[in-house]
Design a protein around this motif. Structure first.
Motif, mmCIF file in Angstrom:
data_model
loop_
_atom_site.group_PDB
_atom_site.id
_atom_site.type_symbol
_atom_site.label_atom_id
_atom_site.label_comp_id
_atom_site.label_asym_id
_atom_site.label_seq_id
_atom_site.Cartn_x
_atom_site.Cartn_y
_atom_site.Cartn_z
ATOM 1 N N UNK A 179 -22.745 -20.450 0.026
ATOM 2 C CA UNK A 179 -24.178 -20.219 -0.185
ATOM 3 C C UNK A 179 -25.002 -21.139 0.713
ATOM 4 N N UNK A 180 -25.732 -20.530 1.618
ATOM 5 C CA UNK A 180 -26.488 -21.371 2.547
ATOM 6 C C UNK A 180 -27.976 -21.152 2.352
ATOM 7 N N UNK A 181 -28.686 -22.251 2.106
ATOM 8 C CA UNK A 181 -30.097 -22.123 1.732
ATOM 9 C C UNK A 181 -31.026 -22.184 2.926
ATOM 10 N N UNK A 182 -30.636 -22.934 3.931
ATOM 11 C CA UNK A 182 -31.510 -23.045 5.095
ATOM 12 C C UNK A 182 -30.735 -23.665 6.240
ATOM 13 N N UNK A 183 -31.240 -23.432 7.446
ATOM 14 C CA UNK A 183 -30.672 -24.062 8.632
ATOM 15 C C UNK A 183 -31.849 -24.459 9.508
ATOM 16 N N UNK A 184 -32.079 -25.753 9.621
ATOM 17 C CA UNK A 184 -33.277 -26.221 10.315
ATOM 18 C C UNK A 184 -32.923 -27.152 11.463
#
Ligand code: G
Ligand code: G
Ligand code: MN
Length: 409
Positions: A108-113
């Protein structure tokens, strides 16, 4: 405001300065259960010693010991399914490709910044974290249930008119007016709830039920559109067309007969064809597509950008519309490489006089960017989710006020 549901966070970063920055932000957001590791190895050791997983792991990519990519692979191997945020100094296209990798692995990946993360980024992540269930661990269950729903039941449901068309609006990005709908089949099952289309569409294709399913859904949708038309509302109706149907010599006459039945002009109906789906049986498929076009139907290339030899499809099929896949649309405002692809696809489509539709408009930022890029129509959760026909009629009435808001935004 309710307190955040995220209480413990693991930061994996080799830079002390970056870790301190993250700790500061987390504390500002009211989170005090903070763990730190300098690389993947230390993080895995730490996780192995915990009774419960942290609510969130923020991971850097470039680290001397074990890098972020290897760490994610190891998480997968050990079945550590804690929600993840990637935060790195490297360029966004690399960050996004690691995000895609994690997604494909079911993490589960919530964000990539790109660094530095701000308090606003973090607040957004924390706000979304409880709403997004991990994609893969929960998926098999629905699937198990769904897979026991067989072809026979589907055939019965179609013949009993239990499959329903849902309608998702498409909005003109310049004027804010509703121009049409995409029709999406839904199967509300008496005991099992909604069976996902990703299950019953392939089932229908495999068991030669897709023909009946499509005519059933199209018939109901045409009836609805004819009703709207009689009340002065002229909306285009876009129906998804399985490639299997393009092999049938009678398909064109059948849909033509449906139009006659409901007194609908062909110009109001658009068939959506996925670009990858046309690879086989080209001769007869091309003949049917040409005939549909000759009859006056619109032809839309669906999920544009995800299939094979898209340029070739474009050059030999008389499309009238191009629907850009949501993977190029949502969050493109943060991603330079997506913007470049998006803009070139739109330029090309407009040079070919195709109507352009952006799928997956989920936020105001998505909306603004696509409007700025000159895309014609928008479809997505930001506007509305697919809904039943009765609800749709009411929804249209509420739109006059919102429309002005959108135009000005
Ligand atoms: O509606 P979304 O909710 O989940 O649909 C999932 C997939 O099912 C999409 O790719 C969509 O194109 C496809 N789909 C939905 N309704 C139909 C239909 O009536 N016919 C075909 N062939 N595909 C459909
Ligand atoms: O594959 P096709 O484009 O026909 O199907 C559209 C799919 O996209 C449907 O499953 C529909 O429910 C879904 N969808 C519509 N709007 C959005 C959106 O804003 N975000 C996401 N993630 N999916 C969407
Ligand atoms: Mn579609």
């Amino acid at each position: 405001m309710s307190p955040p549901r995220v209480e413990t966070v693991l930061i994996v970063d080799d830079s002390l300065v970056q870790r301190l920055h993250m700790v500061g932000l987390l504390r500002q957001c009211g989170i005090h259960g903070i763990l730190e590791a300098v690389d993947g190895i230390q993080a895995l050791e730490l996780l192995a010693g915990l009774d419960t997983l942290p609510h969130l792991i923020v991971v850097d990519l470039e680290m001397p010991g074990m890098d972020g990519v290897e760490f994610i692979l190891q998480m997968m191997k050990r079945n550590v399914m804690a929600p993840l945020v990637i935060s790195s100094n490297r360029d966004l296209s690399l960050i996004c490709s690691v995000e895609n990798m994690a997604q494909a692995l079911g993490i589960p990946i919530l964000a990539a910044w790109k660094k530095p993360l701000t308090k606003q980024h973090l607040a957004e992540i924390l706000h979304h974290s409880p709403d997004r269930p991990p994609p893969s661990p929960s998926a098999p269950e629905t699937h198990k249930e769904a897979s026991s729903t067989g072809a026979h039941e589907l055939a019965l449901a179609i013949s009993r008119h239990q499959l329903l068309p849902y309608y998702q609006p498409q909005i003109d990005l310049k004027s804010g007016t509703i121009t049409g709908v995409e029709v999406l089949a839904r199967w509300p099952h008496a005991e099992k709830g909604f069976i996902p289309p990703d299950h019953f569409i392939p089932l229908a294709e495999k068991h030669r039920l897709i023909h009946d399913l499509t005519l059933e859904i199209a018939g109901q949708a045409f009836a609805r559109a004819a009703h709207w038309r009689r009340s002065g509302v002229h909306l285009t109706v876009a129906v998804n067309l399985s490639p299997r149907l393009l092999d049938l010599p009678d398909f064109v006459s059948e849909v033509d007969a449906l139009l006659q039945q409901y007194q609908l002009p062909a110009e109001q109906v658009i068939w959506e064809v996925t670009e990858s789906s046309l690879a086989a049986d080209l001769g007869i498929a091309l003949a049917n597509l040409a005939r549909l076009r000759l009859k006056g139907f619109g032809l839309s290339i669906d999920d544009y950008g995800t299939g094979f030899s898209s340029m070739q499809q474009l050059s030999r099929i008389p499309f009238t519309e191009l629907k850009i896949d949501r993977s190029f649309v949502h969050r493109a405002h943060q991603r330079e490489h997506l913007r470049v692809i998006l803009q070139s696809a739109l330029d090309m489509a407009h040079k070919m006089s195709l109507v352009t539709v952006a799928e997956g408009i989920e936020t105001l930022e998505d909306w603004k960017l696509l409007r700025e890029f000159g895309c014609n129509l928008a479809q997505g959760y930001f506007i509305a989710k697919p809904m039943p026909g009765e609800t749709f009629t009411g929804w249209v009435k509420t739109q006059n006020t919102r429309r002005h808001g959108r135009r000005g935004s």
